[in-house]
Motif scaffolding. Sequence first.
Motif, PDB file in Angstrom:
ATOM      1  N   HIS A 128       0.432  -1.077   0.221  1.00  0.00           N
ATOM      2  CA  HIS A 128      -0.145   0.302   0.094  1.00  0.00           C
ATOM      3  C   HIS A 128       1.130   0.952   0.342  1.00  0.00           C
ATOM      4  O   HIS A 128       0.812   1.871  -0.921  1.00  0.00           O
ATOM      5  N   GLU A 132       1.834   4.302  -2.516  1.00  0.00           N
ATOM      6  CA  GLU A 132       0.815   5.750  -2.937  1.00  0.00           C
ATOM      7  C   GLU A 132       2.444   5.742  -3.269  1.00  0.00           C
ATOM      8  O   GLU A 132       2.565   7.593  -3.256  1.00  0.00           O
ATOM      9  N   CYS A 175       0.165  11.435  -1.929  1.00  0.00           N
ATOM     10  CA  CYS A 175      -0.338  10.867  -1.972  1.00  0.00           C
ATOM     11  C   CYS A 175      -0.848   9.858  -0.865  1.00  0.00           C
ATOM     12  O   CYS A 175       0.013   9.141  -0.898  1.00  0.00           O
ATOM     13  N   HIS A 176      -2.690   9.330  -0.924  1.00  0.00           N
ATOM     14  CA  HIS A 176      -2.625   8.212  -0.511  1.00  0.00           C
ATOM     15  C   HIS A 176      -3.611   7.995  -0.555  1.00  0.00           C
ATOM     16  O   HIS A 176      -4.829   8.225  -1.091  1.00  0.00           O
ATOM     17  N   HIS A 177      -4.245   6.468  -0.618  1.00  0.00           N
ATOM     18  CA  HIS A 177      -4.776   6.066  -1.037  1.00  0.00           C
ATOM     19  C   HIS A 177      -6.007   5.413  -0.099  1.00  0.00           C
ATOM     20  O   HIS A 177      -5.863   5.226   1.458  1.00  0.00           O
ATOM     21  N   HIS A 202      -0.818  13.045   6.464  1.00  0.00           N
ATOM     22  CA  HIS A 202      -0.035  11.883   5.946  1.00  0.00           C
ATOM     23  C   HIS A 202      -0.250  10.363   7.090  1.00  0.00           C
ATOM     24  O   HIS A 202      -0.432   9.471   7.132  1.00  0.00           O
ATOM     25  N   HIS A 206      -1.420   6.633   9.215  1.00  0.00           N
ATOM     26  CA  HIS A 206      -0.753   5.637   8.880  1.00  0.00           C
ATOM     27  C   HIS A 206      -0.029   5.167  10.273  1.00  0.00           C
ATOM     28  O   HIS A 206       0.938   4.240  10.563  1.00  0.00           O
TER      29      HIS A 206
HETATM   30 ZN   LIG Z   1      -1.425   6.888   2.953  1.00  0.00          ZN
END
Ligand SMILES: [Zn+2]
Length: 226
Positions: A128, A132, A175-177, A202, A206
Amino acid sequence: MLACDLVVANSWHALDRRTDDRVTRLSGLLRRMSPQRAAQDPTFRNPQGVGRKTHDIATLHPEYPGRPTKGGRLTADVVAAFLGDPDQMVELARAIRAAGSLAQDNPMLPDLDDDTTYAEGRPFERRHLARERDPEVRRRKIAQVRHEVGVVRCEVCSFDFEALYGERGRDFIECHHREPLSVTGPRQTALRDLALLCSNCHRMIHRYRPWLTVAQLVELVGPASP
Ligand SMILES: [Zn+2]
Ligand SMILES: [Zn+2]
């Protein structure tokens, strides 16, 4: 390109991945330069593949005693370029390698705390985060938001890097999913799946498990001042 550079450095001989750790190192660099592909495909640019490529390249040299193996059009073009202007190509290869190492030292990725699952090595979470970091996806997302909204800023706190840092901060954002890969499974990244976040927001998402959703972080910090 980088494989050809290795072959040139090896006097136009193929490199054996079992005895030459330059093959393993190049494999590692190439995989880090394409984290998305590498995450989806464990064989992508692996040492076997890189070793085979150096063999294909070596057989394309005019003084190779046997018949050239099938290396593909691109490989033939790269070899021709190295034969035509070796100095410039070696210089270019050096620049590509340097850019690759730089990207690896300064990833657009929260540098996660030791207490996170990242350190524990959960594969989907690593995938993941690697995805990103894909510079091409990020570039497209930023271009889209700039086109549609006119300004690139954090979706949670509205932080605008350009507003504070000027030209140096322009188009800098992470960028973050929205959906963790564990939910979606491997698939192509749609731009709408991505959120643009400042580095602080961000990282907070996480920081530890369970990861927050963007909406949960918005709720946590309260309404952003426009
Ligand atoms: Zn992220
Ligand atoms: Zn933010």
